[in-house]
Design a protein around this motif. Structure first.
Motif, mmCIF file in Angstrom:
data_model
loop_
_atom_site.group_PDB
_atom_site.id
_atom_site.type_symbol
_atom_site.label_atom_id
_atom_site.label_comp_id
_atom_site.label_asym_id
_atom_site.label_seq_id
_atom_site.Cartn_x
_atom_site.Cartn_y
_atom_site.Cartn_z
ATOM 1 N N ALA A 240 52.814 24.640 76.801
ATOM 2 C CA ALA A 240 53.968 24.991 75.962
ATOM 3 C C ALA A 240 55.273 24.540 76.588
ATOM 4 O O ALA A 240 56.185 24.084 75.891
ATOM 5 N N ALA A 241 55.377 24.656 77.911
ATOM 6 C CA ALA A 241 56.611 24.282 78.595
ATOM 7 C C ALA A 241 56.918 22.799 78.449
ATOM 8 O O ALA A 241 58.086 22.392 78.524
ATOM 9 N N ASN A 242 55.885 21.982 78.235
ATOM 10 C CA ASN A 242 56.072 20.536 78.119
ATOM 11 C C ASN A 242 56.057 20.040 76.680
ATOM 12 O O ASN A 242 56.127 18.827 76.437
ATOM 13 N N HIS A 243 55.922 20.966 75.723
ATOM 14 C CA HIS A 243 55.818 20.540 74.327
ATOM 15 C C HIS A 243 56.815 21.269 73.423
ATOM 16 O O HIS A 243 56.585 21.408 72.215
ATOM 17 N N GLY A 244 57.903 21.722 73.999
ATOM 18 C CA GLY A 244 58.988 22.257 73.188
ATOM 19 C C GLY A 244 58.710 23.569 72.486
ATOM 20 O O GLY A 244 59.349 23.874 71.474
ATOM 21 N N PRO B 183 61.103 29.116 73.945
ATOM 22 C CA PRO B 183 61.011 29.911 75.178
ATOM 23 C C PRO B 183 60.840 31.408 74.924
ATOM 24 O O PRO B 183 60.130 32.085 75.678
ATOM 25 N N ARG B 184 61.476 31.944 73.897
ATOM 26 C CA ARG B 184 61.309 33.379 73.609
ATOM 27 C C ARG B 184 59.880 33.699 73.223
ATOM 28 O O ARG B 184 59.369 34.788 73.523
ATOM 29 N N LEU B 185 59.231 32.762 72.557
ATOM 30 C CA LEU B 185 57.835 32.966 72.181
ATOM 31 C C LEU B 185 56.942 32.923 73.412
ATOM 32 O O LEU B 185 55.984 33.705 73.528
ATOM 33 N N GLN B 186 57.250 32.033 74.352
ATOM 34 C CA GLN B 186 56.504 32.022 75.609
ATOM 35 C C GLN B 186 56.657 33.357 76.330
ATOM 36 O O GLN B 186 55.689 33.891 76.893
ATOM 37 N N ALA B 187 57.882 33.892 76.320
ATOM 38 C CA ALA B 187 58.123 35.186 76.972
ATOM 39 C C ALA B 187 57.324 36.284 76.297
ATOM 40 O O ALA B 187 56.749 37.158 76.967
ATOM 41 N N PHE B 188 57.265 36.265 74.973
ATOM 42 C CA PHE B 188 56.514 37.294 74.250
ATOM 43 C C PHE B 188 55.035 37.258 74.621
ATOM 44 O O PHE B 188 54.417 38.310 74.856
ATOM 45 N N PHE C 65 59.982 42.037 69.564
ATOM 46 C CA PHE C 65 60.324 41.466 70.872
ATOM 47 C C PHE C 65 61.485 40.485 70.740
ATOM 48 O O PHE C 65 62.420 40.495 71.551
ATOM 49 N N LEU C 66 61.439 39.642 69.719
ATOM 50 C CA LEU C 66 62.508 38.665 69.525
ATOM 51 C C LEU C 66 63.843 39.358 69.252
ATOM 52 O O LEU C 66 64.894 38.922 69.742
ATOM 53 N N ARG D 216 65.720 32.431 83.700
ATOM 54 C CA ARG D 216 65.962 31.033 83.334
ATOM 55 C C ARG D 216 67.277 30.508 83.916
ATOM 56 O O ARG D 216 67.553 29.312 83.845
ATOM 57 N N THR D 217 68.098 31.410 84.500
ATOM 58 C CA THR D 217 69.361 30.976 85.124
ATOM 59 C C THR D 217 69.190 30.756 86.626
ATOM 60 O O THR D 217 70.171 30.531 87.333
ATOM 61 N N ALA D 218 67.965 30.834 87.108
ATOM 62 C CA ALA D 218 67.722 30.807 88.550
ATOM 63 C C ALA D 218 68.278 29.548 89.213
ATOM 64 O O ALA D 218 68.085 28.429 88.733
#
Length: 327
Positions: A162-166, A169-174, A235-236, A273-275
Motif C-alpha cells: 500500500a505504501a508504494n501504490h498510493g 494513508p488514513r486507511l493504512q492507519a485504520f 476512525f476517519l 508522519r512528521t518524524a
C-alpha cells in the motif's frame, strides 16, 4: 502462505518452469502477486481467464493444409516468442472440458501442434471450494500437474504494498488499528460486500474522490460491508478532527491526550508522519505521556517513516526509559 512467501515460491518455480496453482479466498490478491513477480523479472504477463473459454478456444479451429490433411489453427492469444508468464486465472471455475484442455498445455507445454516457447512458465489461480465461489472440482489428473500454494492475506505485506501504490494513508492507519478487517470473509454468510485487500483498494480510490459524508457511507457499505464501513468512517472522522501535527509537536507536554483508544491511535499515526531529527525531542516527550503501548506505537511508526531518528539522543533516551517493554 503470506504474499511475500508466495512471491519467493513463485520465483523459485519460475527458474525451473514448474507450473503452480494459487489457492485463496476471493479478493486476497492472487493475480496481483503473479503480476508483481512478472514485473520484477521483466517478463510479459499473459492473463487468460479460463472461465471465459470454451474447449475449442484453446485447441483452435481446424483447416485443410496443402497436403489435404487437417491442421489446427491455434488461438492468437497464446504466446509465440519471448519470455513471460501464462497465467490461467480462475482455472477451477472453468467447465471440466476446459480444464481438461489445459492438461497438455500445463504438463507437456504443448497443445496439439502448438508448443509453448521456452521462455514461458504457466501459473494458475482460483478460489477454494470452501469459499462457496463458482468452482468446479479440479480433476486429480490436472491437480497432479502443478505445485499447490495456499494464499493467506498478511497485514504487513499489504501495508508494504500500500505504501508504494498510493493507498490513502488514513486507511493504512485504520487497518493497522483493526488488522482483522483486512480480510473478513465468511463463506457461510450471503454478504455481497466484505472486507478484502481488493475491496480496501476500492475504498482508497473512493476516498480520493472526496464524496460527501452520506455518499461516502453508502459507497463504503457497498465496498466492504456495513460493519467495516461504520468502523472505518468513525476512525476517519476521529483522524480528521485531531489537532494538526504541527500543533501537537509545538506543545507535546501540554496537548490533551484523547480518552478514546481509537483517537489516540489516530493521533499516533498522524504525528508519526512528521518524524525527523528535528521533531524527535517533541515526539519523545509526547510518547512519554502516552500509555506505554501507544508510546511504542508512536515511536515505531516514526522510525518506519524516518529510520535515521533511531540515532538521535531523544530516541536513545526514550528507548532507555522503556527498555523493559522493548526487550
Amino acid at each position: 502462505m503470506k504474499p511475500s512467501e508466495i512471491v519467493r515460491a513463485l520465483e523459485t518455480l519460475l527458474a525451473i518452469r514448474q507450473p503452480a496453482f494459487l489457492w485463496g479466498a476471493p479478493g486476497v490478491g492472487k493475480s496481483q502477486v503473479v503480476a508483481q513477480v512478472a514485473a520484477a523479472h521483466g517478463l510479459e504477463l499473459l492473463d487468460v481467464r479460463a472461465v471465459l473459454l470454451d474447449p475449442v478456444d484453446l485447441r483452435g479451429l481446424p483447416r485443410i493444409g496443402e497436403d489435404g490433411a487437417s491442421v489446427w489453427c491455434t488461438p492468437s492469444f497464446l504466446p509465440r516468442q519471448g519470455r513471460g508468464i501464462l497465467f490461467l486465472d480462475e482455472l477451477n471455475a472453468a467447465p471440466p472440458l476446459v480444464q481438461a484442455a489445459c492438461y497438455q498445455l500445463i504438463l507437456d507445454r504443448r497443445l496439439g501442434e502448438y508448443e509453448l516457447p521456452d521462455g514461458w512458465t504457466v501459473f494458475a489461480a482460483g478460489n477454494r471450494e470452501s469459499d462457496r465461489a463458482v468452482t468446479h472440482r479440479m480433476p486429480s489428473a490436472l491437480a497432479n500437474r502443478m505445485v499447490h500454494l495456499d494464499f493467506d492475506p498478511d497485514l504487513d505485506d499489504w501495508l508494504a504494498w500500500a505504501a508504494n501504490h498510493g493507498i490513502e494513508p488514513r486507511l493504512q492507519a485504520f487497518l493497522r488499528f483493526r488488522p482483522t478487517l483486512l480480510h473478513a470473509f465468511d463463506p457461510k454468510r450471503a454478504e455481497k460486500a466484505f472486507p478484502s485487500p481488493r475491496s480496501w483498494e476500492f475504498v482508497s480510490r473512493i476516498l480520493t474522490a472526496r464524496p460527501d459524508r452520506r455518499t461516502l457511507l453508502v459507497l463504503l457499505r457497498g465496498a466492504v460491508g456495513e460493519g467495516a464501513a461504520a468502523e472505518c468512517i468513525a476512525f476517519l472522522n476521529a483522524f480528521d478532527e485531531l489537532p494538526h501535527p504541527d500543533a501537537v509537536l509545538a506543545d507535546p507536554s501540554g496537548i490533551a491526550i484523547p480518552e478514546d483508544p481509537a483517537v489516540v491511535y489516530a493521533m499516533c499515526e498522524s504525528v508519526a508522519r512528521t518524524a525527523s531529527s528535528d521533531s524527535m525531542p517533541s515526539l519523545a516527550t509526547l510518547a512519554a505521556r502516552l500509555p506505554v503501548e501507544f508510546g511504542v506505537l508512536l515511536m515505531r511508526n516514526a522510525a518506519r517513516q524516518e529510520p535515521g531518528i533511531v540515532h538521535t539522543d531523544a530516541f536513545a533516551g526514550w528507548a532507555c526509559a522503556n527498555s523493559d517493554v522493548l526487550v
